[in-house]
Design a protein around this motif. Structure first.
Motif, PDB file in Angstrom:
ATOM      1  N   ALA A   1      33.569  16.623  -2.051  1.00 52.67           N
ATOM      2  CA  ALA A   1      34.552  17.010  -1.725  1.00 52.67           C
ATOM      3  C   ALA A   1      35.098  18.417  -1.248  1.00 52.67           C
ATOM      4  N   ARG A   2      34.582  19.286  -2.498  1.00 54.45           N
ATOM      5  CA  ARG A   2      35.810  20.720  -1.961  1.00 54.45           C
ATOM      6  C   ARG A   2      34.764  21.785  -1.381  1.00 54.45           C
ATOM      7  N   TYR A   3      33.678  20.783  -0.711  1.00 54.62           N
ATOM      8  CA  TYR A   3      33.091  21.580   0.285  1.00 54.62           C
ATOM      9  C   TYR A   3      32.684  20.951   1.561  1.00 54.62           C
ATOM     10  N   GLU A   4      33.942  19.863   2.169  1.00 55.71           N
ATOM     11  CA  GLU A   4      33.684  18.969   3.225  1.00 55.71           C
ATOM     12  C   GLU A   4      34.971  19.783   4.447  1.00 55.71           C
ATOM     13  N   ARG A   5      36.131  21.127   4.096  1.00 53.84           N
ATOM     14  CA  ARG A   5      36.301  22.606   4.713  1.00 53.84           C
ATOM     15  C   ARG A   5      35.532  22.915   5.170  1.00 53.84           C
ATOM     16  N   ILE A   6      34.343  23.292   4.662  1.00 52.28           N
ATOM     17  CA  ILE A   6      33.752  24.498   5.138  1.00 52.28           C
ATOM     18  C   ILE A   6      33.104  24.441   6.400  1.00 52.28           C
ATOM     19  N   GLY A   7      32.219  22.487   6.084  1.00 51.25           N
ATOM     20  CA  GLY A   7      31.549  21.751   6.605  1.00 51.25           C
ATOM     21  C   GLY A   7      31.502  21.905   8.271  1.00 51.25           C
ATOM     22  N   ARG A   8      33.373  22.190   8.351  1.00 57.05           N
ATOM     23  CA  ARG A   8      33.165  21.745   9.436  1.00 57.05           C
ATOM     24  C   ARG A   8      33.531  23.566  10.067  1.00 57.05           C
ATOM     25  N   TYR A   9      33.761  23.939   9.260  1.00 52.99           N
ATOM     26  CA  TYR A   9      34.122  26.178  10.298  1.00 52.99           C
ATOM     27  C   TYR A   9      32.886  26.083  11.086  1.00 52.99           C
ATOM     28  N   SER A  10      33.003  27.107  12.130  1.00 50.29           N
ATOM     29  CA  SER A  10      32.768  27.749  12.869  1.00 50.29           C
ATOM     30  C   SER A  10      31.892  28.920  11.889  1.00 50.29           C
ATOM     31  N   GLU A  11      30.594  29.179  13.464  1.00 49.82           N
ATOM     32  CA  GLU A  11      30.028  30.012  12.718  1.00 49.82           C
ATOM     33  C   GLU A  11      30.750  31.427  12.855  1.00 49.82           C
TER      34      GLU A  11
ATOM     35  N   SER B   1      41.424  37.153  12.968  1.00 51.08           N
ATOM     36  CA  SER B   1      42.975  36.276  12.596  1.00 51.08           C
ATOM     37  C   SER B   1      43.775  35.147  12.736  1.00 51.08           C
ATOM     38  N   ARG B   2      43.680  35.025  13.683  1.00 46.07           N
ATOM     39  CA  ARG B   2      44.418  33.627  13.885  1.00 46.07           C
ATOM     40  C   ARG B   2      43.121  32.689  13.861  1.00 46.07           C
ATOM     41  N   LYS B   3      42.025  32.924  14.193  1.00 43.61           N
ATOM     42  CA  LYS B   3      40.718  31.844  13.516  1.00 43.61           C
ATOM     43  C   LYS B   3      40.639  31.585  12.180  1.00 43.61           C
ATOM     44  N   PHE B   4      40.889  32.532  11.414  1.00 44.51           N
ATOM     45  CA  PHE B   4      40.670  32.587   9.644  1.00 44.51           C
ATOM     46  C   PHE B   4      41.972  31.550   9.016  1.00 44.51           C
ATOM     47  N   GLN B   5      43.280  31.900   9.679  1.00 43.93           N
ATOM     48  CA  GLN B   5      44.349  30.697   9.330  1.00 43.93           C
ATOM     49  C   GLN B   5      44.211  29.629   9.721  1.00 43.93           C
ATOM     50  N   GLU B   6      43.517  29.654  10.657  1.00 45.08           N
ATOM     51  CA  GLU B   6      43.405  28.172  11.526  1.00 45.08           C
ATOM     52  C   GLU B   6      41.991  26.484  10.711  1.00 45.08           C
ATOM     53  N   GLU B   7      41.140  28.254  10.359  1.00 38.21           N
ATOM     54  CA  GLU B   7      40.166  27.194   9.855  1.00 38.21           C
ATOM     55  C   GLU B   7      40.487  26.713   8.508  1.00 38.21           C
ATOM     56  N   VAL B   8      40.488  28.263   7.504  1.00 39.04           N
ATOM     57  CA  VAL B   8      40.516  28.518   5.932  1.00 39.04           C
ATOM     58  C   VAL B   8      41.847  27.256   5.838  1.00 39.04           C
ATOM     59  N   GLY B   9      43.185  28.081   6.509  1.00 35.87           N
ATOM     60  CA  GLY B   9      43.646  27.888   5.553  1.00 35.87           C
ATOM     61  C   GLY B   9      45.192  28.344   5.529  1.00 35.87           C
TER      62      GLY B   9
END
Length: 230
Positions: A114-124, A158-166
């Motif tokens: 479950a902790r990797y679910e978000r990581i699995g959606r990260y962009s390259e 910076s924008r991508k980091f905030q959007e994807e990592v939260g």
């Protein structure tokens, strides 16, 4: 997201692969039946998570975990049919993130994943950024440096980091450094607080202690004493 499964039993590999892909069909699975093959895969691919069976032919899973953790930033989960406390202790000392037993129960596996679910959606791009942070967190990392390493604009990163990592880059970096410091405080009791502060990339021991207390509610010294003598 690239996942490595290492087990000398083909049926165990197939079952684990089936259960993972059932929930995360877009993840890429690499399989190996011994440490030698696993190391070849790791050299050729960016593996973010590895499941290692403890009982492997030749080099054991614990020996493989030690080798992988010393030169890579992947997370490692040990899998074994033996509910052995000594194995669990050794796994923890190696920095293994979790430990599950065979036969693998689907609900237990999914709770670990479950902790990797978000990581699995990260962009390259974000995956590369996170890997650089995990490899160079002890250095003076800046957003501009990170952006230059992956050949994109700093404002865009910076924008991508905030959007994807939260969270923002600086917040993530500090959080990662604090987690590494927490591990170091326990695993290296002979190291001074100042040395750990420097090795984790903090500018000063005072700032490190300040942010550590703010996050954990304890000073680094009190945290170490509590964890070592619990």
């Amino acid at each position: 997201m690239n996942i490595l499964l290492v087990d000398d039993e083909p049926l165990e590999l197939e079952q684990l692969e089936y259960l993972i892909l059932k929930k995360f069909p877009n993840w890429k699975i690499f399989k190996a039946q011994d440490a030698s093959k696993a190391l070849q895969i790791v050299k050729q691919n960016d593996i973010l998570l590895a499941f290692l069976d403890i009982q492997l032919p030749g080099k054991s899973g614990l020996e493989l975990a030690m080798e992988l953790s010393s030169s890579n930033t992947m997370d490692i989960i040990m899998v074994t049919a033996y509910q052995n406390f000594e194995y669990a202790q050794t796994s923890i000392r190696l920095g293994v993130v979790d430990y599950i037993t065979k036969p693998v129960i689907e609900d237990e596996l999914l709770s670990v994943l479950a902790r990797y679910e978000r990581i699995g959606r990260y962009s390259e791009q974000i995956i590369k950024a996170l890997q650089i942070i995990q490899q160079e967190f002890s250095e003076k990392l800046t957003l501009n440096y990170l952006a230059s390493k992956i050949h994109i604009n700093a404002a865009y990163l910076s924008r991508k980091f905030q959007e994807e990592v939260g969270m923002g880059f600086s917040e993530y970096l500090n959080d990662y450094r604090l987690k590494e410091a927490q591990k170091m405080l326990i695993e290296s009791p002979d190291l001074s607080i100042n040395t750990i502060s420097e090795r984790c990339g903090f500018n000063s021991q005072h700032y490190f202690s300040q942010i550590f207390r703010k996050t954990t509610g304890q000073s680094p010294r009190d945290y170490r004493l509590k964890e070592l003598y619990r």
